[in-house]
Design a protein around this motif. Structure first.
Motif, mmCIF file in Angstrom:
data_model
loop_
_atom_site.group_PDB
_atom_site.id
_atom_site.type_symbol
_atom_site.label_atom_id
_atom_site.label_comp_id
_atom_site.label_asym_id
_atom_site.label_seq_id
_atom_site.Cartn_x
_atom_site.Cartn_y
_atom_site.Cartn_z
ATOM 1 N N TYR A 138 0.775 -1.138 -0.027
ATOM 2 C CA TYR A 138 0.039 -0.022 0.058
ATOM 3 C C TYR A 138 0.878 1.231 0.090
ATOM 4 O O TYR A 138 0.613 2.244 -1.010
ATOM 5 C CB TYR A 138 -0.907 0.031 1.159
ATOM 6 C CG TYR A 138 -1.725 1.367 1.282
ATOM 7 C CD1 TYR A 138 -2.973 1.701 0.420
ATOM 8 C CD2 TYR A 138 -1.424 2.246 2.294
ATOM 9 C CE1 TYR A 138 -3.750 2.720 0.814
ATOM 10 C CE2 TYR A 138 -2.045 3.434 2.495
ATOM 11 C CZ TYR A 138 -3.260 3.739 1.612
ATOM 12 O OH TYR A 138 -3.798 4.620 1.710
ATOM 13 N N THR A 295 -9.951 -4.943 -6.177
ATOM 14 C CA THR A 295 -10.405 -4.503 -4.672
ATOM 15 C C THR A 295 -9.509 -3.195 -4.482
ATOM 16 O O THR A 295 -8.548 -3.119 -5.016
ATOM 17 C CB THR A 295 -9.884 -5.532 -3.561
ATOM 18 O OG1 THR A 295 -8.777 -5.957 -3.937
ATOM 19 C CG2 THR A 295 -10.741 -6.697 -4.006
ATOM 20 N N GLN A 297 -7.934 -0.399 -1.328
ATOM 21 C CA GLN A 297 -7.532 -0.136 0.179
ATOM 22 C C GLN A 297 -7.317 1.222 0.244
ATOM 23 O O GLN A 297 -6.404 1.721 -0.456
ATOM 24 C CB GLN A 297 -6.506 -1.005 0.443
ATOM 25 C CG GLN A 297 -5.920 -1.020 1.895
ATOM 26 C CD GLN A 297 -4.651 -1.891 1.776
ATOM 27 O OE1 GLN A 297 -4.272 -3.070 1.419
ATOM 28 N NE2 GLN A 297 -3.808 -1.479 3.130
ATOM 29 N N GLU A 304 -9.605 -4.484 2.683
ATOM 30 C CA GLU A 304 -10.353 -4.206 0.944
ATOM 31 C C GLU A 304 -11.675 -4.201 0.908
ATOM 32 O O GLU A 304 -12.315 -5.201 1.642
ATOM 33 C CB GLU A 304 -9.460 -5.195 0.439
ATOM 34 C CG GLU A 304 -7.951 -5.290 0.096
ATOM 35 C CD GLU A 304 -7.511 -6.573 -0.580
ATOM 36 O OE1 GLU A 304 -7.472 -6.643 -1.736
ATOM 37 O OE2 GLU A 304 -6.968 -7.392 0.116
#
Lengths: 353, 396
Positions: A138, A295, A297, A304
């Motif tokens: 991330y 998905t 985040q 997610e």
């Protein structure tokens, strides 16, 4: 540990510690960050054990300009930046990497938990670490495939922390018990709001509810983040007795608006400055009505949720959530889109609704 | 093959020093635990104590002879930094009615920091005397400041970064008129130029063993008998009450052996070193664009024979060091290096070098083991390294 694995893999390795902070006090006491003097001595000890050269590079000026100044500017605009992402993108994988390449090094290896896999057409694929609770894809995604092409994450293949510790202990590396750091390294006491107030100045203004009625007072709208619940100091409880959250801030008018949780729910997120990890980015909404199934985040170590990803006509990217919704997303946060473990896109949250 | 060109940082233990150390430590076939061979505590009166004291006093005499001093003027310390601290703090604390300390602007930190400490905690009036572009202390400025309030003048015999040899004789003359004690830090000069404590006329002089092949953490302060000095370390009254603590007998023996070897045929040794240094300087100035030799010119007689410090405009010292390190060549910036972050040298800044240029400073210091082949190799690879470091600067 990453350096040990790089050495064992047969690379010619030189250890570099980035000195990011000028303040001696933080150097000495701030074991929270990744750039304290204690950490540099630990790192040097490891480099000595591995028999590799070790250098400290003073990047404190660049860090002050590109990370700390940006952090303040973003907050003063009512956005919530992630300085670690900014540091990765502009300091670690840009300035450090460029300098290393100019000095004749091929790649920058770091101890990040993520995996890089050579992809089709020479575009590197960024994947989540095998150790999901530690995964850092991330915070790396914003760096983009061109920068990551020259990176190497030896720790990304490990499955568990125990495995890493065991490997480190086996090599006699004593740093395996260090706590993980999630704090902002240049705010060693963890008081972000105090840090902002000291530098941006206190400026009293109203806290309004969603119907525009004043319910409290704040001393600087910039210090409030959408989704924030603590530290609002609202004298009276809401009529319905339920907790209230910051639902929007407007630093230009110095206003903070609070409301119930229902006002935070988000079904669509628009992201600016997208970074693509796909050979072929998706088309705009009109041409490609189904979008790309991903998905997304929106926080480090956040959950997610499923979404459809579209490009927009103005060069941004839009995510329409399907199924679970998200709550309390602030402008300035990073949104990362995945397919399975693979990062496919990253963008900076603009509007959401 | 590694090339060592950082002798001014430390010279490494010489064979003579190592042999003397082992003999005094009892490790050369004579276990010191054997009852009749124990090297005792030099303060003890019994036979093992006398054996130890014999070694310490022989060493003191050797060192005194090498430095033109009287043995009773040699005070052993645990290194050069301690010798400088004892000189600066000890002289200031003993001179109760005088409050000013004069130091040159290019002193080593082991002089500047104790002086700054006295200014902070004992209200000393600390004045730094400027130097010219070659690092020579401004005698007129020094004379102007040399009034009756001065407790001590401290000017180094030679500078550790740029090798400048200071006019200590002239400083002593002007200090004597005002009866001001003079200390000189001779740590960088040791083994590089002849040192004669008696002829120099200074009141105190610091040396360190590891600059000439002795162990680190050996050193001495030469102190005139009439010099009033307060000790910094109190205890059992060793070293004429000026430095308490049991002497490290083998280390002192090794220090003396190293110094005796280093000062034997000093002129011939340093002539050889200077010749290699001159070749290095000529080659670098001829083959690397915008290279500048900082400090005094090599033929001026004002520079230590083994010292060459350059600035390379547009290159950063830390990049140069890293690239040299990868090429297995050990050099230095010559400047203080706090926690690995290189700072612009206060010495170069005092000489009027710009902060930007000072960041590209690289010091090579040659020693008795330096060979022509090593210098030739350095001269061959350095142009490429400087070019690459300059490229890396552009990438910043």
């Amino acid at each position: 540990m990453a350096a040990a694995l790089a050495v064992e893999a047969g690379h010619e390795v030189t250890g570099v510690h980035m000195a990011l902070l000028r303040n001696r006090q933080i150097f000495r006491e701030g074991s929270r960050g990744c750039c304290s003097i204690e950490d540099s001595l630990d790192a040097r000890r490891v480099a000595d054990k591995l028999g590799i050269p070790f250098y400290v590079w003073d990047l404190s000026e660049e860090f002050a300009d590109l990370v700390v100044a940006d952090f303040l500017a973003e907050y003063s605009k009512g956005r919530t930046p992630n300085p670690c992402i900014r540091c990765n993108e502009h300091v670690k994988f840009e300035i450090l990497a460029t300098r290393a390449q100019a000095l004749g090094f091929d790649a920058v290896a770091t101890g990040h938990y993520a995996r890089l896999i050579p992809g089709n057409n020479g575009v590197v694929e960024l994947h989540r670490s095998n150790n999901l609770p530690k995964d850092q894809s991330y915070v790396l995604a914003a760096a983009g495939p061109e920068r990551l092409h020259h990176c190497y994450f030896p720790l990304g293949d490990f499955y568990t922390k125990a495995e890493v510790r065991e490997q480190a202990a086996k090599r006699g590396l004593a740093v395996s018990n260090k706590p993980d750091s999630y704090d902002i390294c240049f705010i060693p006491d963890g008081d972000t709001r105090g840090f902002l107030r000291e530098r941006l100045g206190a400026k009293k203004g109203p806290i309004l509810d969603v119907s525009g009625v004043q319910v409290g007072e704040h001393d600087g709208a910039y210090a409030y983040t959408v989704g924030q619940r603590k530290g609002l100091a609202l004298g009276r409880p809401a009529a319905d007795g339920l907790p209230r959250y910051v639902v929007s801030t407007d630093p230009s008018r110095n206003i903070v608006v609070v409301g119930g949780r229902e006002h935070l729910v988000v079904t669509s997120i628009k992201g600016s400055d997208p970074v693509w990890y796909l050979d072929k980015p998706p088309g705009p909404h009109s041409q490609d009505s189904a979008g790309v199934a991903v998905t997304v985040q929106v926080r480090a170590h956040g959950r997610e949720v499923s979404a459809r990803m579209f490009a927009t006509a103005d060069g941004a990217v839009q995510f329409d959530l399907v199924g679970d919704m998200l709550a309390g997303i602030a402008a300035g946060q990073s949104i990362v889109a995945y397919q399975g473990t693979r990062v496919v896109a990253q963008a900076t949250v603009g509007q959401s609704g | 093959m590694g090339i060592y060109l950082d002798y001014a940082a430390t010279a490494g233990m010489s064979a003579a020093a190592l042999a003397a150390y082992c003999a005094a430590a009892g490790v050369s076939g004579i276990p010191c635990g054997a009852p009749d061979r124990v090297i005792g505590n030099p303060s003890s009166l019994h036979a093992p104590g006398r054996r130890a004291r014999q070694i310490v006093e022989d060493s003191r005499e050797t060192i005194a002879e090498c430095l033109g001093a009287n043995p009773s003027e040699v005070v052993f310390t645990n290194g050069g930094t301690e010798a400088n601290n004892l000189a600066i703090k000890g002289a200031f604390l003993a001179a109760k009615d005088k409050n000013t300390i004069l130091v040159s602007a290019i002193e080593h930190h082991s002089v500047l920091e104790p002086a700054a400490w006295l200014a902070q905690y004992c209200s000393a009036n600390l004045k730094q005397i400027p130097v010219d572009k070659h690092g020579i202390v401004d005698l007129a400025a020094l004379k102007k400041e040399a009034n009756n309030d001065v407790a001590l003048i401290s000017v180094m015999l030679a500078n550790n970064e740029i090798g400048t040899i200071e006019p200590i004789g002239e400083i002593v003359v002007l200090a004597r008129e005002k009866q001001i004690p003079v200390h000189t830090d001779a740590i960088a000069a040791l083994g590089q130029i002849p040192i004669n404590f008696g002829e120099l006329g200074v009141d105190m002089l610091s040396v360190a063993g590891h600059k000439v092949g002795g162990p680190a953490a050996t050193g001495a302060l030469l102190v005139r008998r009439k010099m009033r000095l307060e000790p910094l370390i109190h205890g059992g009254g060793q070293e004429r009450g000026l430095r308490a603590g049991t002497q490290d007998v083998p280390a002192i023996a090794a220090f003396a052996a190293a110094l005796a070897e280093a000062t034997t045929e000093l002129a011939a040794k340093t002539a050889k070193i200077a010749k290699l240094r001159d070749e290095l300087v000529a080659s670098i100035l001829a083959n690397i664009p915008s290279a500048t030799l900082e400090g005094p010119p090599i033929k001026s007689g004002q520079r230590l024979p083994g010292n060459a410090l350059f600035t390379f405009a547009g290159a950063h010292a830390d990049d140069l060091l890293l690239l040299l390190d990868l090429a297995e060549i050990a050099a230095s910036t010559g400047a203080a290096c706090t926690a690995g972050v290189t700072q612009a040298s206060h010495v170069l800044l005092a000489c009027g070098v710009s902060e930007q240029a000072a960041h590209g400073a690289l010091r090579f210091t040659l020693g008795p083991n330096t060979t022509q082949a090593e210098i030739a190799h350095l001269c061959a690879v350095l142009p490429g390294i400087v070019a690459q470091a300059r490229k890396a600067t552009l990438a910043r």
